[in-house]
Design a protein around this motif. Structure first.
Motif, PDB file in Angstrom:
ATOM      1  N   UNK A  19      -0.652  60.042  64.346  1.00 47.75           N
ATOM      2  CA  UNK A  19      -0.246  61.363  63.889  1.00 47.75           C
ATOM      3  C   UNK A  19      -0.051  62.311  65.066  1.00 47.75           C
ATOM      4  N   UNK A  20      -0.943  62.227  66.042  1.00 48.77           N
ATOM      5  CA  UNK A  20      -0.808  63.051  67.243  1.00 48.77           C
ATOM      6  C   UNK A  20       0.486  62.702  67.966  1.00 48.77           C
ATOM      7  N   UNK A  21       0.756  61.403  68.101  1.00 43.78           N
ATOM      8  CA  UNK A  21       1.962  60.955  68.795  1.00 43.78           C
ATOM      9  C   UNK A  21       3.222  61.442  68.086  1.00 43.78           C
ATOM     10  N   UNK A  22       3.236  61.329  66.741  1.00 41.54           N
ATOM     11  CA  UNK A  22       4.415  61.748  65.980  1.00 41.54           C
ATOM     12  C   UNK A  22       4.659  63.241  66.140  1.00 41.54           C
ATOM     13  N   UNK A  23       3.605  64.041  66.030  1.00 43.14           N
ATOM     14  CA  UNK A  23       3.762  65.492  66.150  1.00 43.14           C
ATOM     15  C   UNK A  23       4.224  65.880  67.561  1.00 43.14           C
ATOM     16  N   UNK A  24       3.735  65.181  68.595  1.00 44.92           N
ATOM     17  CA  UNK A  24       4.081  65.521  69.981  1.00 44.92           C
ATOM     18  C   UNK A  24       5.394  64.891  70.424  1.00 44.92           C
ATOM     19  N   UNK A  25       5.931  63.964  69.626  1.00 45.43           N
ATOM     20  CA  UNK A  25       7.177  63.310  69.998  1.00 45.43           C
ATOM     21  C   UNK A  25       7.030  62.321  71.131  1.00 45.43           C
ATOM     22  N   UNK A  26       5.888  61.637  71.171  1.00 48.35           N
ATOM     23  CA  UNK A  26       5.653  60.640  72.208  1.00 48.35           C
ATOM     24  C   UNK A  26       5.124  59.370  71.543  1.00 48.35           C
ATOM     25  N   UNK A  30       1.273  56.865  75.078  1.00 49.70           N
ATOM     26  CA  UNK A  30       1.222  58.075  75.905  1.00 49.70           C
ATOM     27  C   UNK A  30       0.020  58.929  75.531  1.00 49.70           C
ATOM     28  N   UNK A  31      -0.253  59.037  74.229  1.00 50.86           N
ATOM     29  CA  UNK A  31      -1.439  59.781  73.788  1.00 50.86           C
ATOM     30  C   UNK A  31      -2.697  59.123  74.354  1.00 50.86           C
ATOM     31  N   UNK A  32      -2.727  57.788  74.313  1.00 58.29           N
ATOM     32  CA  UNK A  32      -3.873  57.066  74.848  1.00 58.29           C
ATOM     33  C   UNK A  32      -4.046  57.358  76.339  1.00 58.29           C
ATOM     34  N   UNK A  33      -2.923  57.407  77.061  1.00 57.56           N
ATOM     35  CA  UNK A  33      -3.016  57.721  78.493  1.00 57.56           C
ATOM     36  C   UNK A  33      -3.524  59.137  78.727  1.00 57.56           C
ATOM     37  N   UNK A  34      -3.089  60.088  77.907  1.00 56.42           N
ATOM     38  CA  UNK A  34      -3.574  61.462  78.032  1.00 56.42           C
ATOM     39  C   UNK A  34      -5.086  61.495  77.849  1.00 56.42           C
ATOM     40  N   UNK A  35      -5.587  60.696  76.918  1.00 60.91           N
ATOM     41  CA  UNK A  35      -7.015  60.667  76.634  1.00 60.91           C
ATOM     42  C   UNK A  35      -7.804  59.914  77.696  1.00 60.91           C
ATOM     43  N   UNK A  48       1.771  69.153  76.358  1.00 57.79           N
ATOM     44  CA  UNK A  48       2.264  69.136  74.962  1.00 57.79           C
ATOM     45  C   UNK A  48       1.334  68.327  74.067  1.00 57.79           C
ATOM     46  N   UNK A  49       0.902  67.158  74.555  1.00 57.02           N
ATOM     47  CA  UNK A  49       0.006  66.316  73.764  1.00 57.02           C
ATOM     48  C   UNK A  49      -1.346  67.008  73.568  1.00 57.02           C
ATOM     49  N   UNK A  50      -1.852  67.633  74.617  1.00 58.27           N
ATOM     50  CA  UNK A  50      -3.143  68.315  74.501  1.00 58.27           C
ATOM     51  C   UNK A  50      -3.067  69.470  73.512  1.00 58.27           C
ATOM     52  N   UNK A  51      -1.927  70.153  73.465  1.00 64.45           N
ATOM     53  CA  UNK A  51      -1.747  71.237  72.504  1.00 64.45           C
ATOM     54  C   UNK A  51      -1.780  70.709  71.072  1.00 64.45           C
ATOM     55  N   UNK A  53      -3.240  67.947  70.092  1.00 65.61           N
ATOM     56  CA  UNK A  53      -4.624  67.518  69.846  1.00 65.61           C
ATOM     57  C   UNK A  53      -5.466  68.698  69.363  1.00 65.61           C
ATOM     58  N   UNK A  54      -5.264  69.857  70.002  1.00 66.02           N
ATOM     59  CA  UNK A  54      -6.017  71.039  69.582  1.00 66.02           C
ATOM     60  C   UNK A  54      -5.590  71.502  68.200  1.00 66.02           C
ATOM     61  N   UNK A  55      -4.279  71.500  67.955  1.00 65.94           N
ATOM     62  CA  UNK A  55      -3.774  71.973  66.663  1.00 65.94           C
ATOM     63  C   UNK A  55      -4.254  71.101  65.505  1.00 65.94           C
ATOM     64  N   UNK A  56      -4.266  69.790  65.706  1.00 64.56           N
ATOM     65  CA  UNK A  56      -4.660  68.873  64.640  1.00 64.56           C
ATOM     66  C   UNK A  56      -6.167  68.662  64.572  1.00 64.56           C
ATOM     67  N   UNK A  57      -6.878  69.098  65.584  1.00 62.72           N
ATOM     68  CA  UNK A  57      -8.321  68.896  65.594  1.00 62.72           C
ATOM     69  C   UNK A  57      -8.706  67.441  65.808  1.00 62.72           C
ATOM     70  N   UNK A  58      -7.862  66.721  66.548  1.00 63.49           N
ATOM     71  CA  UNK A  58      -8.140  65.305  66.787  1.00 63.49           C
ATOM     72  C   UNK A  58      -9.342  65.135  67.708  1.00 63.49           C
ATOM     73  N   UNK A  59     -10.237  64.232  67.341  1.00 60.59           N
ATOM     74  CA  UNK A  59     -11.363  63.847  68.174  1.00 60.59           C
ATOM     75  C   UNK A  59     -11.435  62.334  68.176  1.00 60.59           C
ATOM     76  N   UNK A  60     -11.346  61.728  69.353  1.00 58.91           N
ATOM     77  CA  UNK A  60     -11.369  60.273  69.387  1.00 58.91           C
ATOM     78  C   UNK A  60     -12.750  59.743  69.031  1.00 58.91           C
ATOM     79  N   UNK A  61     -12.778  58.548  68.507  1.00 54.50           N
ATOM     80  CA  UNK A  61     -14.024  57.902  68.107  1.00 54.50           C
ATOM     81  C   UNK A  61     -14.601  57.205  69.331  1.00 54.50           C
ATOM     82  N   UNK A  62     -15.513  57.890  70.020  1.00 56.47           N
ATOM     83  CA  UNK A  62     -16.023  57.385  71.287  1.00 56.47           C
ATOM     84  C   UNK A  62     -16.689  56.041  71.179  1.00 56.47           C
ATOM     85  N   UNK A  63     -17.512  55.822  70.144  1.00 52.92           N
ATOM     86  CA  UNK A  63     -18.243  54.559  70.038  1.00 52.92           C
ATOM     87  C   UNK A  63     -17.307  53.394  69.808  1.00 52.92           C
TER      88      UNK A  63
END
Length: 346
Positions: A19-26, A30-35, A48-51, A53-63
């Motif tokens: 969803x992050x990738x689709x919204x950012x157009x990447x 690429x999202x994985x690389x940003x993270x 653009x991707x970080x923006x 991420x903030x808008x959607x409230x994405x938080x990666x599942x660290x574990x």
């Protein structure tokens, strides 16, 4: 799939990396690389991707990502005294670089205790840190070898390498001790007291060696012209205690302290007793912490590139972890610098 908490696009469920990738157009990659490897993504794309991420409230599942990779996006930092501003500045360099490339830092303070250091190392291993930056309690390489065998990279900070296939970033403490005492001798001193922490600490011992070299180079006998006062700790209270011990036996011409905290304590003890610094005794510290310039009598000191130590050590560590095939181990030795202030100006 890496998932996270709910946000603008995920009110009914976790926001996905797709969803992050689709919204950012990447691409999801690429999202994985940003993270995970933000330095590999063009600045505009990353912003653009970080923006998004903030808008959607994405938080990666660290574990989940840790289980897949076998390690977390954290590095461990083990120091011997976090109360010493020297290590605070080193930690700032570590954290700044780690943050820039998408890592977090877990801090462990051994407080000069081998048992506590070993306990911290076990916690780092349990947390699957990507690598470890450590100012070790002693020169025993076995504890660190266990971590390396588990695939955890290790870089020594403020300590020479213990083996050739290891990175280390340090400062030449023998040179630093020689600089300090040579400066005192140039100011007219003929006898020096060396106020130090335990000489089992490598830095304390090497600074003493440098002091002895300076005396010998000046034609003075280190055995009779250097009084070593080994204190159980390296904080200001120990320095004040050292001053109180020096006073009854008569003060030397000059005092060299193994760090600035000791020197600030010595300064307080001397001033409280009515001793003039530098009129009656010259005083120099080591590390050039911020408090050195701001003390009642500004303190001469030996400056170390503390922030740079932490930053470069972190660069070496993550290069070793991320590029094991091409990584070249480096042992970097910085040279200290004499900073002259009021406490030695006669």
């Amino acid at each position: 799939m890496i998932t996270g908490g709910t946000g603008a696009a995920g009110a009914t469920g976790a926001v996905s990396i797709k969803e992050v990738a689709a919204r950012a157009g990447v691409s999801p990659g690429t999202v994985s690389n940003v993270l995970n490897r933000p330095h590999k993504v063009a600045e505009g794309t990353r912003a653009r991707v970080e923006q998004v991420i903030r808008e959607l409230g994405f938080v990666r599942h660290g574990s989940a990502s840790t289980l897949r990779a076998g390690h977390s996006r954290t590095v461990g930092l083990s120091v011997i005294d976090i109360g010493n501003p020297f290590f605070t500045d080193v930690a700032a360099g570590v954290e700044d670089y780690a943050s820039e490339v998408g890592y977090a830092v877990i801090l462990g303070n051994s407080a000069g205790d081998r048992v506590k250091e070993e306990r911290n190392l076990r916690v780092f291993a349990e947390q699957r840190v990507r690598g470890l930056l450590i100012t070790p309690f002693d020169d025993d390489p076995r504890r660190l070898a266990v971590l390396r065998d588990r695939g955890i990279g290790v870089v020594l900070v403020d300590h020479p390498a213990l083996r050739p296939d290891q990175c280390a970033v340090a400062v030449n403490d023998i040179t630093g001790g020689r600089l300090a005492v040579s400066h005192l001798l140039e100011g007219g001193a003929t006898g020096v007291a060396y106020v130090t922490g335990p000489l089992s600490i490598r830095q304390c011992l090497e600074r003493r060696i440098g002091a002895e070299q300076a005396l010998a180079e000046a034609g003075l006998d280190p055995e009779t012209r250097l009084r070593v006062m080994e204190m159980p700790a390296m904080h200001a209270r120990a320095g004040q205690w050292a001053a109180e011990l020096l006073l009854p036996d008569g003060l030397p011409d000059a005092i060299f302290c193994a760090n600035d905290l000791l020197a600030l304590g010595v300064l307080r003890g001397l001033l409280h007793a009515g001793v003039r610094v530098p009129g009656d005794v010259a005083l120099i510290g080591y590390d050039d912490i911020d408090f050195a310039a701001a003390s009642t009598v500004s303190l001469s000191s030996i400056r170390q590139p503390t922030y740079k130590l932490g930053r470069i050590a972190t660069e070496l560590l993550l290069d070793e972890c991320d590029n094991p095939e091409s990584h070249a181990h480096q042992q970097i030795m910085f040279q200290p610098e004499l900073v002259v202030r009021e406490s030695t100006r006669r």
